[in-house]
Design a protein around this motif. Sequence first.
Motif, PDB file in Angstrom:
ATOM      1  N   VAL A  65       0.937  -1.303   0.124  1.00 44.92           N
ATOM      2  CA  VAL A  65      -0.043   0.205  -0.083  1.00 44.92           C
ATOM      3  C   VAL A  65       0.855   1.267   0.139  1.00 44.92           C
ATOM      4  O   VAL A  65       0.717   2.247  -0.662  1.00 44.92           O
ATOM      5  CB  VAL A  65      -1.063  -0.197   1.158  1.00 44.92           C
ATOM      6  N   GLY A  66       1.936   1.278   0.699  1.00 41.98           N
ATOM      7  CA  GLY A  66       3.004   2.431   0.773  1.00 41.98           C
ATOM      8  C   GLY A  66       3.493   2.659  -0.721  1.00 41.98           C
ATOM      9  O   GLY A  66       3.661   3.809  -1.075  1.00 41.98           O
ATOM     10  N   LEU A  67       4.028   1.704  -1.307  1.00 40.17           N
ATOM     11  CA  LEU A  67       4.479   1.563  -2.612  1.00 40.17           C
ATOM     12  C   LEU A  67       3.551   2.263  -3.734  1.00 40.17           C
ATOM     13  O   LEU A  67       3.925   3.103  -4.363  1.00 40.17           O
ATOM     14  CB  LEU A  67       5.112   0.289  -3.194  1.00 40.17           C
ATOM     15  N   MET A  68       2.329   1.891  -3.355  1.00 40.88           N
ATOM     16  CA  MET A  68       1.245   2.106  -4.566  1.00 40.88           C
ATOM     17  C   MET A  68       1.034   3.561  -4.197  1.00 40.88           C
ATOM     18  O   MET A  68       0.716   4.382  -5.064  1.00 40.88           O
ATOM     19  CB  MET A  68      -0.196   1.561  -4.283  1.00 40.88           C
ATOM     20  N   ARG A  69       1.037   3.965  -3.037  1.00 46.56           N
ATOM     21  CA  ARG A  69       0.845   5.743  -2.804  1.00 46.56           C
ATOM     22  C   ARG A  69       1.970   6.289  -3.068  1.00 46.56           C
ATOM     23  O   ARG A  69       1.898   7.546  -3.442  1.00 46.56           O
ATOM     24  CB  ARG A  69       0.674   5.976  -1.242  1.00 46.56           C
ATOM     25  N   MET A  70       3.051   5.863  -3.138  1.00 45.03           N
ATOM     26  CA  MET A  70       4.489   6.929  -3.395  1.00 45.03           C
ATOM     27  C   MET A  70       4.516   6.954  -4.994  1.00 45.03           C
ATOM     28  O   MET A  70       4.893   7.781  -5.435  1.00 45.03           O
ATOM     29  CB  MET A  70       5.722   6.209  -2.874  1.00 45.03           C
ATOM     30  N   ALA A  71       4.056   5.782  -5.625  1.00 44.81           N
ATOM     31  CA  ALA A  71       4.278   5.742  -7.244  1.00 44.81           C
ATOM     32  C   ALA A  71       3.327   6.893  -7.841  1.00 44.81           C
ATOM     33  O   ALA A  71       2.100   7.005  -7.320  1.00 44.81           O
ATOM     34  CB  ALA A  71       3.986   4.380  -7.603  1.00 44.81           C
ATOM     35  N   PRO A  72       3.981   7.649  -8.576  1.00 43.31           N
ATOM     36  CA  PRO A  72       3.140   8.376  -9.395  1.00 43.31           C
ATOM     37  C   PRO A  72       2.034   7.702 -10.281  1.00 43.31           C
ATOM     38  O   PRO A  72       2.359   6.827 -11.002  1.00 43.31           O
ATOM     39  CB  PRO A  72       4.216   9.263 -10.178  1.00 43.31           C
TER      40      PRO A  72
END
Length: 144
Positions: A65-72
């Motif tokens: 979830v954190g990586l999905m939020r960080m990805a543009p």
Amino acid sequence: MNDFEWRRQLRELRQPQAPRRDLWADIERSLDRAAPTEAAPHRATATRTTWLFAAGLAAVTVLAVGLMRMAPAAAPATSTDVASVPVWKPDDPRLAGAAIELTAAQYELRQAIQQSPNSAALQRLLDRTEQQESRLRQLGHDAS
């Protein structure tokens, strides 16, 4: 000790040997002692394993979830992106395949540059691709 002595000792090692005492009695005693106390550690190990699995699953979920939020967010390809790549169709059929490949490469590089506009490597690749297309156009002009 010479070589013959070593070989004789090695041959003696190959012979089967009986144990000095009966081992089965000791094995049975150790199994009888371990049987009643074995159930409790197994249950504790299973519970611990379950908790560790759940914690690992939770960690992976939080990381995803954190990586999905960080990805543009990827910009959807529009028809104006395709129009920005000049389409060149050579008269010589021998050059048509190369022209198609270069046009596709330019299109993909422009999409990559939109996602990462500060990439000098992508810009160099696009420049090289445009130079190759220029050389190919010159070959097409010289062939006709």
